[in-house]
Scaffold this motif. Structure first.
Motif, PDB file in Angstrom:
ATOM      1  N   THR A   1      39.648  32.401  47.152  1.00 19.14           N
ATOM      2  CA  THR A   1      40.198  33.461  46.278  1.00 19.14           C
ATOM      3  C   THR A   1      41.714  33.500  46.414  1.00 19.14           C
ATOM      4  OG1 THR A   1      39.933  35.078  48.059  1.00 19.14           O
ATOM      5  CG2 THR A   1      38.121  34.912  46.447  1.00 19.14           C
TER       6      THR A   1
ATOM      7  N   ASP B   1      42.934  37.589  38.334  1.00 23.74           N
ATOM      8  CA  ASP B   1      41.720  38.063  38.998  1.00 23.74           C
ATOM      9  C   ASP B   1      41.654  37.377  40.360  1.00 23.74           C
ATOM     10  OD1 ASP B   1      40.653  35.520  38.660  1.00 23.74           O
ATOM     11  OD2 ASP B   1      39.491  36.057  36.896  1.00 23.74           O
ATOM     12  N   ASP B   2      40.483  37.346  40.964  1.00 20.78           N
ATOM     13  CA  ASP B   2      40.390  36.802  42.320  1.00 20.78           C
ATOM     14  C   ASP B   2      40.605  35.295  42.385  1.00 20.78           C
ATOM     15  OD1 ASP B   2      39.895  39.243  43.315  1.00 20.78           O
ATOM     16  OD2 ASP B   2      37.726  39.000  43.527  1.00 20.78           O
TER      17      ASP B   2
END
Lengths: 185, 240
Positions: B125, B146-147
């Motif tokens: 991530t 996002d991740d």
């Protein structure tokens, strides 16, 4: 089904690496003899390896003895090279002649050899052409059907059936001639 | 023994002798396979690495089995300009491709490019976001994150560039347009990477630099920015 899934263990990868290491030079040379072009020949070697994974399956190839693996790879790369050769030439494989004799496929001709022992057949095989020997090998040893061979060469099944019939006829002719020679001695 | 059995036995008995005609003499000079062939060879040998990816992206009608490989002649044209002399000099057989960090699986109009995970670890991530510094001359105008990915858009006058930061999922398959493209190796602050120049008849040529840094894959791309400018910007990327 992803063909990628066929190579799914470190052992499979090692096996493929070993095949490359042991045979790719030989396979290239065989393809080059047919295609006379280095890039096309490399394409054929690559295609052969994809066929091994996609069509035949590594598990089946692993079961073969080393001498059988060699023969299998030779046949596989030859088929790939011939397929490319035919596609480049727009060649359908062979003219279709009178098919009346060819109906019934492999089984119809098997009786031709019923009366001969394998030693005599082996002696006769040595006089066959490469094309004939390898076609018979694919059918009898590798268990390829006529449609399998046709697909691998990208030619009509009838053309394969015709070649097969002729190969058997030529083998039979050699056996008969050998027998006549022996009778005279 | 039937005729078929006798034939099979004879074919097998003769096979070793027959196939020995194809043996290569020990003193024969081996063929040196092309770069394009060696890439494909790696792709075949490392197929298992893609299994996870293939399973992840699998969907009906999108089977790897139906992907069509381009003939080596065409691929060779691409590959001829693909690697700089330095890259070739550094090459040691097929292994160097892995050593250089990326694997190319070339198709008709695109390539699946993945990081060589035997050489580089990519984070699962995004743990920290990288950006261009204020002094770069480019202003951040948009960012989505996002991740697993951060996409940033920067502008400098009429020039627009994008900066992408990828975690592992995207590093498994950087779908790249390699049609009418040239690719060659580059180093960004000493890190491994490649430059891709996509030539278009209808649009401006697109140039993208992709490199690995600190556990992430970065891609910086622009259509009216030259390679040197992009490389300068790539070397400026830092944690925000």
């Amino acid at each position: 089904m992803f063909y990628l899934l066929a190579v799914d263990t470190p052992e499979d990868q090692a096996f493929v690496a070993e095949l490359y290491s042991d045979y790719e030079q030989m396979m290239f040379k065989i393809a080059f003899k047919i295609l006379k072009d280095a890039y096309d020949s490399e394409d054929s070697v690559h295609e052969a390896f994809l066929n091994i994974i996609r069509k035949d399956g590594l598990d089946n190839v692993k079961k073969l003895r080393p001498s059988e693996i060699k023969g299998y790879l030779i046949i596989t790369v030859k088929n790939a090279a011939l397929k490319l050769y035919y596609s480049r030439k727009g060649h359908s494989g062979e003219n279709i002649e009178d098919l009346r004799f060819l109906q019934g496929g492999v089984s119809a001709e098997s009786k031709l050899l019923d009366e001969y022992e394998s030693e005599k057949v082996m002696t006769a095989l040595k006089k066959l052409s490469e094309k004939d020997y390898e076609l018979l090998y694919q059918s009898a040893v590798m268990d390829y059907s006529i449609s399998d061979i046709a697909e691998r060469l990208s030619i009509a099944e009838n053309a394969v059936r015709q070649r097969f019939f002729r190969a058997r006829q030529r083998l039979k002719k050699i056996l008969i001639e050998e027998e006549l020679v022996n009778d005279r001695q | 023994m039937t005729g078929n059995e006798a034939l099979k036995a004879a074919l097998i008995a003769y096979s070793e002798e027959y196939f020995s005609q194809y043996d290569i003499p020990a003193d024969e000079k081996p063929h040196r396979f092309s770069l394009a062939y060696r890439i494909r060879k790696i792709s075949v040998k490392r197929l298992s690495m893609k299994i996870e990816r293939a399973a992840r992206v699998s969907s009906p009608g999108k089977s790897a089995a139906v992907k069509r490989y381009i003939p080596l002649k065409k691929l060779a044209v691409i590959m001829t300009v693909m690697f700089s002399a330095v890259f070739l000099t550094a090459a040691t057989g097929a292994v160097y491709f892995g050593a250089r960090g990326f694997l190319f699986d070339v198709h008709d109009t695109y390539s699946d490019v993945s990081v060589d995970f035997s050489m580089y670890d990519i984070k699962d991530t995004i743990e920290e976001v990288y950006r261009l510094p204020e002094g770069s001359g480019y202003e951040l105008v948009n960012e989505t994150a996002d991740d697993e990915i951060v996409n940033s858009k920067y502008k400098c006058g009429d020039k627009t560039i994008t900066l992408s930061q990828y975690a592992k999922t995207f590093a498994l398959n950087l779908m790249t347009n390699t049609e009418n493209s040239e690719v060659y190796e580059v180093e960004v602050n000493g890190e491994v990477g490649f430059v891709l120049t996509h030539r278009s008849n209808n649009f401006d040529n697109l140039i993208a630099i992709t490199w690995i840094h600190n556990g992430y894959v970065f891609e910086i791309a622009g259509a009216v920015v030259d390679k040197e400018e992009l490389l300068r910007l790539a070397e400026l990327v830092e944690i925000k």
